[in-house]
Design a protein around this motif. Structure first.
Motif, short mmCIF file in Angstrom:
data_model
loop_
_atom_site.label_atom_id
_atom_site.label_comp_id
_atom_site.label_asym_id
_atom_site.label_seq_id
_atom_site.Cartn_x
_atom_site.Cartn_y
_atom_site.Cartn_z
N ASP A 162 36.32 47.88 33.36
CA ASP A 162 36.56 46.91 34.89
C ASP A 162 36.06 45.72 35.00
O ASP A 162 36.53 44.87 36.17
CB ASP A 162 35.62 48.11 35.70
N ASP A 163 35.41 45.55 33.91
CA ASP A 163 34.58 44.26 33.87
C ASP A 163 35.82 43.21 33.49
O ASP A 163 36.02 41.71 34.31
CB ASP A 163 33.95 44.19 32.53
N MET A 164 37.03 43.33 33.20
CA MET A 164 37.85 42.55 33.17
C MET A 164 38.54 42.18 35.39
O MET A 164 38.98 40.81 35.39
CB MET A 164 39.29 42.49 33.25
N ASP A 165 38.55 42.87 35.93
CA ASP A 165 38.68 42.82 37.46
C ASP A 165 37.58 41.75 37.65
O ASP A 165 37.95 40.97 38.49
CB ASP A 165 38.61 44.10 38.24
N ILE A 166 36.26 42.08 37.42
CA ILE A 166 35.39 40.77 37.47
C ILE A 166 35.56 39.93 37.67
O ILE A 166 35.47 38.99 37.92
CB ILE A 166 34.28 42.14 37.60
N GLN A 167 35.30 38.90 36.57
CA GLN A 167 35.83 38.67 35.77
C GLN A 167 36.98 37.74 36.22
O GLN A 167 36.83 36.40 37.19
CB GLN A 167 35.74 38.14 34.29
N PHE A 168 37.86 38.03 36.69
CA PHE A 168 39.07 37.42 37.54
C PHE A 168 38.95 37.37 38.26
O PHE A 168 38.86 35.87 39.01
CB PHE A 168 40.12 38.73 37.58
#
Length: 367
Positions: free
Chosen positions: A305-311
């Motif tokens: 989910d960290d990729m969603d937050i980074q995006f």
């Protein structure tokens, strides 16, 4: 008249003994003999360079050796602080003490202008007085030790001086002594306890891994990562932080950090690597793929989910930057030549992202 401790005195080299329990020594070298200590200092501590400096300029009186009387042998003193300097002088006087780098040591001794037969020492009544001084000097002071050496020293201090109070309170008291933060002391002490578990397992027989090549900061920095702490079973707010330790997961992490495959480990222990690992551990699908399917840490990270937050963060940061540029645009005197092309690129990328988003949404529409 009895002299008041501590006091300075020149002591013959023959009356000075190396500290075989020096916390700077790897545990595997402690408690052996002077031959072992001298060999280690020659191989790992740039002792030859110090020999050259002393042989050329003499022993610097401003760097006193800190010693205490040897209670087992009359007129002998144990050097608690300054073992490398004592070793350098011993080798200048007696190059035959070297069991490694024999040719180099002999050459340095032969060419030296100075061969000190005695050195100035600050004599303390008890070793504990020196250790308290060293606590500040080497943990937070100007002559900092390696992290593992610091942690070993603090662990010994805790066992010696604070064994009757709780772990959490002992961290507070030690922090006051060395002029540091209690959370830093806590992470050092817990990290060292984790290290001792690994050491007790002979470093899991990982090729080339030993107490001189272990990076304790991997543990101390990991203790700031919630998912890694839970994976290891560490409770940093407990008076028994390792009560729930998961030794299976501890072994996994050590392999990920230190086992080399084609010269590379699976995860680096730096800030970026720990961020990736913490995110992967916090996502069951990503962790399962990393553990069982052989995916790289980067591939596994893309499943979190960290990729969603980074995006989202990067889009919002970009929007903020564009808004700031818009606010000052009326004050710009000369627009740079590539502005139009850059604005077109921004629009093109924005449309591309939006088109991809619409495509994903349509794929999920079962109607």
């Amino acid at each position: 008249m009895e002299r008041k401790f501590p006091f300075i005195e020149n002591i013959p080299i023959e009356n000075l003994k190396l500290d075989l329990l020096n916390p700077r020594l790897p545990k595997s070298k402690q408690g052996k003999d002077e031959k072992t200590v001298i060999e280690y200092l020659l191989l790992e501590a740039a002792t030859e360079e110090l020999m050259i400096a002393i042989g050329k300029n003499g022993f610097f009186a401003g760097e006193l050796l800190l010693v205490t009387e040897d209670l087992t042998e009359e007129n002998k003193y144990i050097v608690i602080e300054g073992n490398r300097r004592l070793t350098a002088v011993k080798l200048l006087l007696h190059p035959s003490l070297a069991t490694v780098k024999k040719v180099s040591v002999q050459e340095i001794s032969t060419n030296a202008h100075f061969h000190p037969k005695e050195v100035p020492c600050l004599i303390f009544k008890e070793k504990e007085e020196i250790l308290k001084y060293l606590g500040f000097r080497h943990i937070t002071g100007i002559k900092s030790w390696r992290l593992l050496e610091k942690a070993r020293y603090l662990s010994e201090m805790k066992a010696r001086d604070y064994s009757i109070i709780s772990f959490q309170q002992s961290c507070v008291e030690i922090a006051k002594i060395i002029g540091s933060r209690s959370d830093y002391v806590k992470r050092l002490l817990i990290g060292y306890e984790l290290y001792k578990l690994v050491e007790d397992e002979k470093f899991y027989q990982i090729d080339g891994l030993n107490d001189t090549r272990f990076y304790l900061n991997y543990f101390t920095d990991s203790l700031n990562k919630e998912n890694i702490r839970k994976f290891l079973g560490v409770n940093i707010d407990s008076d028994n932080p390792l009560e729930g330790i998961n030794k299976v997961n501890l072994k996994k992490i050590i392999y990920w950090w230190f086992e080399k495959n084609q010269g590379q480990s699976r995860v680096l222990g730096d800030s970026e690597g720990l961020k990736l690992l913490d995110a992967v551990i916090g996502n069951s699908d990503a962790l399962n793929s990393f553990e069982k399917n052989g995916t790289t840490i980067y591939e596994a990270y893309e499943m979190t989910d960290d990729m969603d937050i980074q995006f989202e963060n990067k889009i919002r940061d970009s929007l903020k930057a564009i808004e700031q540029a818009d606010k000052i645009s009326n004050k710009v005197k000369t627009f740079y030549i590539e502005l139009y092309e850059d604005l077109k690129s921004i629009r093109k990328i924005a449309l591309k992202i939006n088109d991809f988003k619409d495509k994903i949404i349509q794929q999920g529409d079962d109607f």
